[in-house]
Design a protein around this motif. Structure first.
Motif, short mmCIF file in Angstrom:
data_model
loop_
_atom_site.label_atom_id
_atom_site.label_comp_id
_atom_site.label_asym_id
_atom_site.label_seq_id
_atom_site.Cartn_x
_atom_site.Cartn_y
_atom_site.Cartn_z
N ARG A 211 22.31 2.82 -8.94
CA ARG A 211 23.69 3.34 -8.88
C ARG A 211 23.92 4.17 -7.62
N GLN A 212 22.96 5.03 -7.33
CA GLN A 212 23.11 5.91 -6.17
C GLN A 212 23.06 5.10 -4.87
N ALA A 213 22.20 4.08 -4.83
CA ALA A 213 22.14 3.22 -3.64
C ALA A 213 23.48 2.51 -3.44
N ARG A 214 24.08 2.06 -4.54
CA ARG A 214 25.37 1.36 -4.45
C ARG A 214 26.47 2.27 -3.90
N GLU A 215 26.35 3.58 -4.21
CA GLU A 215 27.31 4.54 -3.66
C GLU A 215 27.35 4.45 -2.13
N HIS A 216 26.21 4.09 -1.56
CA HIS A 216 26.11 3.98 -0.10
C HIS A 216 26.19 2.52 0.35
N GLY A 217 26.45 1.63 -0.59
CA GLY A 217 26.53 0.21 -0.26
C GLY A 217 25.18 -0.40 0.09
N LEU A 218 24.10 0.16 -0.44
CA LEU A 218 22.77 -0.31 -0.06
C LEU A 218 22.09 -1.10 -1.17
N PRO A 219 21.33 -2.14 -0.81
CA PRO A 219 20.51 -2.86 -1.79
C PRO A 219 19.25 -2.07 -2.14
N VAL A 220 18.60 -2.48 -3.21
CA VAL A 220 17.37 -1.80 -3.66
C VAL A 220 16.23 -2.81 -3.75
N ALA A 221 15.10 -2.42 -3.16
CA ALA A 221 13.87 -3.20 -3.27
C ALA A 221 12.90 -2.42 -4.15
N ALA A 222 12.38 -3.07 -5.18
CA ALA A 222 11.47 -2.39 -6.10
C ALA A 222 10.07 -2.96 -5.97
N HIS A 223 9.13 -2.07 -5.68
CA HIS A 223 7.70 -2.41 -5.71
C HIS A 223 7.31 -2.48 -7.19
N ALA A 224 6.89 -3.65 -7.66
CA ALA A 224 6.61 -3.82 -9.08
C ALA A 224 5.45 -4.78 -9.30
N HIS A 225 4.32 -4.23 -9.70
CA HIS A 225 3.15 -5.08 -10.00
C HIS A 225 3.09 -5.45 -11.47
N GLY A 226 3.32 -4.46 -12.34
CA GLY A 226 3.17 -4.72 -13.77
C GLY A 226 4.39 -5.44 -14.34
#
Ligand SMILES: [Zn+2]
Length: 404
Positions: A211-226
């Motif tokens: 949500r906060q990233a969207r406030e800035h118009g930014l995408p999110v990349a999530a590091h996720a192994h499990g």
């Protein structure tokens, strides 16, 4: 660096505009300054070139390559973490610039960096964009969000609770980040932090990051192994899943969930496997079973139509910046995809997955990011190593391969 705009005509036995299935035999690409102005059969494009145009000739011309997961602050040697932590900002900046240029001389015209200190990569990005420094197009995340003492805490992105999460996203946006990176699970290289299979954030916290990233118009990349972290990040609505290695709770084996893979495909969430150029050597380190599982899970996700984007986790030990063609070979040789598909994966496919308009294709109006090689990578993928010319937004670079 920035001179008079130069017109360039590149003629070739074949032009691969990017998307699989597109091929122009006896083709040409015309470049004016930083932009492509014409692509098509040589007989149609050549007459459009002015008498002053610089002329190049190659067997195959394709778009410059895109590596979607690197860490330019690390030097790809053993002990890189200690050296990084001991280095001051000036040393780190020089290293970042040098490694970005190495990647460029190996045909990579766009790099996405997913973790640095204080946005140093973003300063190099700006210097390149301003024409002060030769280099590829850079996208960067700045310091990834992680819990106190969590995976890669030393980048400076430690957060605890909603206020700090919001503040860190705001701060990264202020640094000029192109993407927000969050360490949804533990990782391999941070002593005393959560194991790779374990979640580092709760679902509400990940949703807040998005949500906060969207406030800035930014995408999110999530590091996720499990698998648990993959599920939580997917629910939160992240744009890409980095590693996405489906580790089962407790770390023993894989937990491949059809329902989640189907949902990743449905949402169009990009998956970056992040595998190094020396994947054969890496397989010897991870062992037979680990290597077999890695291949299996990519093929399994592919059955659901998951969108992949190539990356190398460049900067980690042995994950060098100057052999992206080698890293792409993994998808042809180990996974078994066609060379045409892998060229698309690393060019137009990656640009679309990263939301880069006007990049990743040879087409009029697109950025003049171009790679010319000897031979035909569609018939012999190793031809991608035989590089003769790289254009980064129209600026010509001699690849290291052409000197050897
Ligand atoms: Zn990484």
């Amino acid at each position: 660096m920035r001179g008079r705009p130069v017109q360039r005509l590149i003629t070739a036995d074949q032009v691969l505009p990017g998307p699989a299935g597109q091929r122009i035999p006896d083709g040409a690409v015309l470049v004016d300054g930083a932009e492509i102005t014409a692509v098509g059969p040589r007989t149609e494009v050549e007459p459009q070139a002015g008498p002053e145009a610089v002329r190049h000739r190659a067997a195959t011309v394709l778009p410059g390559l895109i590596n979607a997961h690197v860490h330019l602050v690390w030097d790809a040697g053993f002990g890189m973490l200690e050296r990084f932590r001991a280095a001051d900002d000036a040393q780190v900046l020089l290293g970042v610039a040098g490694r970005a240029q190495q990647a460029l001389r190996a045909g990579v015209t766009t790099l996405r960096d997913l973790g640095d200190r204080d946005g140093l990569v973003l300063r190099v990005r700006d210097a390149i964009a301003a024409g002060e420094l030769a280099g590829p197009r850079l996208l960067g995340s700045g310091p990834p969000l992680t819990p106190p003492g969590g995976h890669c805490w030393f980048f400076g992105g430690e957060v605890s609770g909603p206020d700090e999460i919001r503040a860190r996203v705001d701060r990264n946006a202020e640094l000029g980040a192109d993407v927000i990176k969050v360490m949804a699970s533990g990782g391999q290289m941070t002593p005393d932090s959560a194991p790779t299979w374990q979640n580092q954030f709760g679902p509400e916290e990940l949703a807040l990051v998005v949500r906060q990233a969207r406030e800035h118009g930014l995408p999110v990349a999530a590091h996720a192994h499990g698998t648990a972290a993959i599920e939580a990040a997917l629910e939160a609505g992240v744009d890409s899943l980095e590693h996405c290695s489906w580790q089962a709770e407790g770390g023993e084996g894989q937990d491949l969930r059809d329902d989640l893979a189907r949902e990743i495909a449905r949402r169009g969430t990009a998956v970056c496997h992040a595998y190094p150029p020396d994947w054969a050597g890496f397989a010897r380190i991870t062992g037979q079973e680990g290597a077999r599982h890695a291949v299996e899970r990519v093929r399994w996700m592919d059955e659901f139509g998951v969108r992949f984007v190539p990356g190398t986790d460049g900067g980690l030990p042995t994950s060098v910046f100057d052999d992206f063609a080698g890293a792409l070979g993994y998808y042809v040789e180990a996974i078994g995809w066609s060379p045409a598909r892998v060229v698309e994966l690393a060019t137009s496919g990656a640009a679309e997955a990263l939301g880069l308009a006007g990049v990743g294709r040879l087409a009029p109006g697109f950025a003049a990011d171009v790679l010319a090689v000897d031979g035909d990578p569609l018939a012999d993928f190793a031809a991608l190593h035989r590089q003769r010319l790289v254009l980064a937004r129209g600026t010509a670079v001699t690849p290291d391969a052409a000197l050897g």
